[in-house]
Design a protein around this motif. Structure first.
Motif, mmCIF file in Angstrom:
data_model
loop_
_atom_site.group_PDB
_atom_site.id
_atom_site.type_symbol
_atom_site.label_atom_id
_atom_site.label_comp_id
_atom_site.label_asym_id
_atom_site.label_seq_id
_atom_site.Cartn_x
_atom_site.Cartn_y
_atom_site.Cartn_z
ATOM 1 N N ARG A 1 61.048 45.676 -55.593
ATOM 2 C CA ARG A 1 59.935 44.969 -54.967
ATOM 3 C C ARG A 1 59.152 45.936 -54.101
ATOM 4 O O ARG A 1 59.729 46.826 -53.472
ATOM 5 N N PRO A 2 57.843 45.755 -54.019
ATOM 6 C CA PRO A 2 57.044 46.604 -53.127
ATOM 7 C C PRO A 2 57.391 46.319 -51.664
ATOM 8 O O PRO A 2 57.549 45.154 -51.273
ATOM 9 N N GLN B 1 55.087 43.886 -49.905
ATOM 10 C CA GLN B 1 55.311 42.470 -50.207
ATOM 11 C C GLN B 1 56.418 41.899 -49.320
ATOM 12 O O GLN B 1 56.309 40.786 -48.797
#
Length: 89
Positions: free
Chosen positions: A28-29, A32
């Protein structure tokens, strides 16, 4: 929602590296995840403020209905429940 604002913060390099590694491991970034943390924090604050508002409203209603006690009365009832004598004032 359009993302037009930039948020810059200072933190320890070790914390940044550990966070980035955890985000990568979750595929996941990091941005985010930080946005989710921020939304959760803001929502938690709103929920707490609403909780307090309801408590105050309930207390005001009780006072309006004449359902209240002095500090001495509350202390005496608590002492009875504890099986001790009420504190002297």
């Amino acid at each position: 929602m359009a993302k037009e604002a930039v948020f810059t913060m200072k933190l320890e390099p070790e914390l940044r590296d550990a966070f980035m590694a955890a985000a990568a491991a979750a595929d996941r970034p990091a941005s985010q995840i930080v946005r989710e943390f921020m939304r959760d924090y803001v929502q938690q604050d709103r929920e707490y403020v609403e909780f307090l508002r309801r408590k105050v409203e309930k207390a005001r209603q009780s006072i309006a209905e004449g359902k209240w006690s002095t500090q001495e009365e509350v202390g005496a009832r608590a002492a009875i429940r504890r099986g001790t004598s009420a504190p002297d004032r």
